[in-house]
Write a protein that holds these residues in place. Structure first.
Motif, mmCIF file in Angstrom:
data_model
loop_
_atom_site.group_PDB
_atom_site.id
_atom_site.type_symbol
_atom_site.label_atom_id
_atom_site.label_comp_id
_atom_site.label_asym_id
_atom_site.label_seq_id
_atom_site.Cartn_x
_atom_site.Cartn_y
_atom_site.Cartn_z
ATOM 1 N N THR A 1 12.507 -6.568 2.140
ATOM 2 C CA THR A 1 13.467 -5.776 3.090
ATOM 3 C C THR A 1 12.849 -5.448 4.538
ATOM 4 O OG1 THR A 1 14.448 -4.749 1.187
ATOM 5 C CG2 THR A 1 14.623 -3.493 3.180
ATOM 6 N N ASP A 2 11.588 -4.838 4.089
ATOM 7 C CA ASP A 2 10.724 -4.295 5.320
ATOM 8 C C ASP A 2 9.566 -5.163 6.100
ATOM 9 O OD1 ASP A 2 12.185 -2.083 4.767
ATOM 10 O OD2 ASP A 2 10.379 -1.076 3.527
ATOM 11 N N GLY A 3 9.450 -6.302 5.354
ATOM 12 C CA GLY A 3 8.362 -7.349 5.910
ATOM 13 C C GLY A 3 7.117 -6.970 5.528
ATOM 14 N N THR A 4 6.600 -5.339 5.260
ATOM 15 C CA THR A 4 5.434 -5.160 4.710
ATOM 16 C C THR A 4 5.357 -4.270 3.881
ATOM 17 O OG1 THR A 4 5.577 -3.088 6.201
ATOM 18 C CG2 THR A 4 4.413 -5.258 7.270
ATOM 19 N N CYS A 5 4.442 -3.788 3.005
ATOM 20 C CA CYS A 5 4.391 -3.126 1.962
ATOM 21 C C CYS A 5 2.811 -2.626 1.789
ATOM 22 C CB CYS A 5 4.847 -3.621 0.683
ATOM 23 S SG CYS A 5 4.908 -2.859 -0.821
ATOM 24 N N ASP A 6 2.853 -1.133 1.354
ATOM 25 C CA ASP A 6 1.292 -0.616 1.285
ATOM 26 C C ASP A 6 1.080 -0.798 -0.144
ATOM 27 O OD1 ASP A 6 -0.966 0.524 1.169
ATOM 28 O OD2 ASP A 6 -0.128 2.520 1.844
ATOM 29 N N LEU A 7 0.283 -1.672 -0.717
ATOM 30 C CA LEU A 7 -0.010 -1.886 -2.047
ATOM 31 C C LEU A 7 -0.894 -0.581 -2.730
ATOM 32 C CD1 LEU A 7 -0.539 -5.558 -2.561
ATOM 33 C CD2 LEU A 7 1.557 -4.360 -3.162
ATOM 34 N N GLN B 1 2.282 -15.274 -1.707
ATOM 35 C CA GLN B 1 2.195 -15.614 -0.492
ATOM 36 C C GLN B 1 1.745 -14.497 0.622
ATOM 37 O OE1 GLN B 1 2.384 -18.856 0.456
ATOM 38 N NE2 GLN B 1 2.642 -19.194 -1.751
ATOM 39 N N VAL B 2 1.104 -13.548 0.123
ATOM 40 C CA VAL B 2 0.811 -12.269 1.173
ATOM 41 C C VAL B 2 -0.502 -12.219 1.464
ATOM 42 C CG1 VAL B 2 2.705 -10.947 -0.185
ATOM 43 C CG2 VAL B 2 0.058 -10.689 -1.058
ATOM 44 N N GLY B 3 -0.739 -11.640 2.478
ATOM 45 C CA GLY B 3 -2.005 -11.287 2.853
ATOM 46 C C GLY B 3 -1.993 -9.996 3.488
ATOM 47 N N LEU B 4 -3.265 -9.553 4.108
ATOM 48 C CA LEU B 4 -3.285 -8.173 4.717
ATOM 49 C C LEU B 4 -2.402 -8.561 6.099
ATOM 50 C CD1 LEU B 4 -7.084 -7.323 4.478
ATOM 51 C CD2 LEU B 4 -5.235 -6.470 3.398
ATOM 52 N N ALA B 5 -1.643 -7.341 6.491
ATOM 53 C CA ALA B 5 -0.809 -7.224 7.646
ATOM 54 C C ALA B 5 -1.819 -7.346 8.879
ATOM 55 C CB ALA B 5 0.019 -5.987 7.585
ATOM 56 N N MET C 1 -2.050 -2.601 3.309
ATOM 57 C CA MET C 1 -0.929 -2.997 4.005
ATOM 58 C C MET C 1 -0.870 -4.533 3.795
ATOM 59 S SD MET C 1 2.021 -1.680 4.915
ATOM 60 C CE MET C 1 1.500 0.022 5.403
ATOM 61 N N VAL C 2 0.279 -4.990 3.294
ATOM 62 C CA VAL C 2 0.321 -6.751 3.170
ATOM 63 C C VAL C 2 1.548 -7.121 3.933
ATOM 64 C CG1 VAL C 2 -1.267 -6.738 1.097
ATOM 65 C CG2 VAL C 2 1.240 -6.263 1.016
ATOM 66 N N SER C 3 1.858 -8.328 4.055
ATOM 67 C CA SER C 3 2.788 -8.892 4.747
ATOM 68 C C SER C 3 2.829 -10.278 4.232
ATOM 69 C CB SER C 3 3.105 -8.835 6.304
ATOM 70 O OG SER C 3 2.061 -9.478 6.832
ATOM 71 N N ALA C 4 3.905 -11.001 4.422
ATOM 72 C CA ALA C 4 4.279 -12.517 3.974
ATOM 73 C C ALA C 4 3.222 -13.159 4.937
ATOM 74 C CB ALA C 4 5.530 -12.713 3.680
#
Length: 437
Positions: free
Chosen positions: A163-169, A408-412, A433-436
């Motif tokens: 939804t947002d493109g990023t997420c704080d794990l 498929q995530v990495g650090l934003a 914080m990660v993003s695709a």
């Protein structure tokens, strides 16, 4: 402003948290070291390397603590609890102003010696109660619950990523998982995990941080709420016999008497903080370090023991509990330095984990190093952390499932300098914080 202890009577039960006399100390070759400073919090290893090489038992002018940084010295202190007492392990690092002490007194706050700060003959029995409850067999039985909660949180994180493109794990996963697991294990209901997390984090900052007097009063309000809730929970008489609170209620002290409610509350206070905040800090560090290591993330779903070994290597190099305290019971020699009785020590658990005399190429993250579990992140001896098995398991499960659910995530981009928790004994990233990719 901090009012000297002599100016105002200290409420009963709060003597350990009252302002004390300042410790004199002349700056030496490490006089610029500030264990609360941004430079040390962000890059502690150069300082720890310097301490081990040039001043392995060093009196810190800023805190009055003797910093002990070599592996063998730290291990010796932990293995000799009669010479190096645990009495100061939970004392407030920064003297509390009278305004904060009054808040705690109104809440009936007190922490009688129970676990980490208990050097009396009641400690072995109390520790056995906790160790049995969080032992490997019980943790293995809880593994499906840990995986279920972790999977649920990660699926929500994936939706947020889409939804947002990023997420704080950290806030969505690492911080929440150990709290929910602990609530499940202890049978805690009727309270939001966010509330328990806020209370636990407030206790860490109040007793191990360097907050302003105004902030100390704010934190004391939260810690007071925590203590009132915990006291009511422990003393309600409704705990299941198989629960930790039920086991503490049945426990007998060496003199045959039942454990008093205040000490049971003190034990639970420590369990809640260690089981929530420090495990969440470990998970955050494990995730972040894995995400910056080239090619590690895609290997995790396919190498069965890699997540466990990576967790151990993070515990060695970047443990969430970076230091622990002791106080000398008598004059003693340590690391070539003569210490007087009553000398407060700060054991650099992180520094010990990077001692080149024990760990080859300590700066390298090597999950398959032969002595990967020889670190002192959980302590050693009679005060070794009884929740070590649970913390290890949660962190490894969190890492493995995160790599499976979010392959498929990495650090934003740009998130190379996250805010850091920088308390005297606790250190961890406060954002993952990660993003695709």
């Amino acid at each position: 402003m901090i009012i000297p202890a002599a100016a105002t009577p200290v409420p009963a039960g709060l003597a350990a948290f009252a302002p004390g006399p300042a410790s004199p100390g002349a700056p030496g070759p490490l006089g610029l070291l500030d264990v609360f400073g941004e430079e040390f919090v962000r890059t502690p290893h150069p300082w720890l390397d310097l301490l081990r090489a040039s001043a392995p038992v060093h009196r810190d002018a800023g805190t009055g603590l003797w910093l002990v940084s070599r592996y063998n010295d730290v291990r010796r202190v932990l293995l000799e609890p009669d010479v190096f007492l645990p009495d100061n392990a939970q004392d407030a690092v920064s003297p509390l102003p009278v305004s904060a002490l009054r808040v705690l007194a109104r809440a009936g706050f007190q922490l009688p010696p129970a676990l980490a700060n208990n050097g009396t003959d009641s400690h072995p029995g109390l520790r056995r109660v906790i160790a049995r409850f969080f032992g490997p067999r019980r943790v293995a039985a809880a593994l499906p619950v840990i995986e279920l909660i972790a999977g649920e949180l990660l699926q929500a994180a994936r939706v947020r990523l889409d939804t947002d493109g990023t997420c704080d794990l950290f806030t969505s996963f690492a911080q929440v998982l150990p709290c929910r697991v602990l609530m499940n294990l202890l049978g805690i209901e009727g309270i939001e995990p966010a509330t328990l997390i806020r209370w636990s984090d407030a206790a860490l900052e109040l007793f191990w941080g360097r907050p302003t007097a105004l902030r100390q009063k704010e934190l004391a309000e939260l810690v007071g709420e925590f203590h009132i809730w915990l006291s009511a929970t422990v003393q309600s008489g409704t705990a299941a016999p198989t629960s930790l609170i039920g086991a503490l209620a049945r426990h007998r002290l060496p003199n045959g008497e039942r454990l008093d409610p205040q000490t049971a509350v003190s034990a639970c206070f420590f369990v809640f903080i260690a089981g929530q905040s420090t495990t969440g800090q470990l998970i955050a560090t494990v995730l972040r370090r894995a995400l910056i290591e080239p090619e590690l993330w895609p290997r995790l779903p396919h190498e069965p023991d890699l997540a466990q070994r990576w967790t151990e290597e993070v515990l060695r190099r970047e443990p969430p509990v970076t230091t622990w305290r002791r106080v000398t019971a008598q004059p003693v020699e340590l690391g070539g330095v003569e210490l007087p009785a009553g000398a407060p020590l700060l054991l650099a658990l992180m520094g010990a984990g990077s001692d080149p005399e024990v760990f080859a190429e300590p700066e390298r993250m090597c999950p398959y190093r032969p002595n990967v579990r020889r670190h002192l992140a959980f302590g050693v001896g009679s005060h070794r952390c009884p929740g070590a098995s649970l913390a290890r398991t949660e962190a490894a499960v969190a890492l493995r499932l995160a790599a499976c659910v979010l392959p498929q995530v990495g650090l934003a981009p740009g998130d190379t300098d996250p805010p850091m928790l920088g308390l005297l004994s606790f250190r961890a990233p406060l954002r993952v914080m990660v993003s695709a990719r």
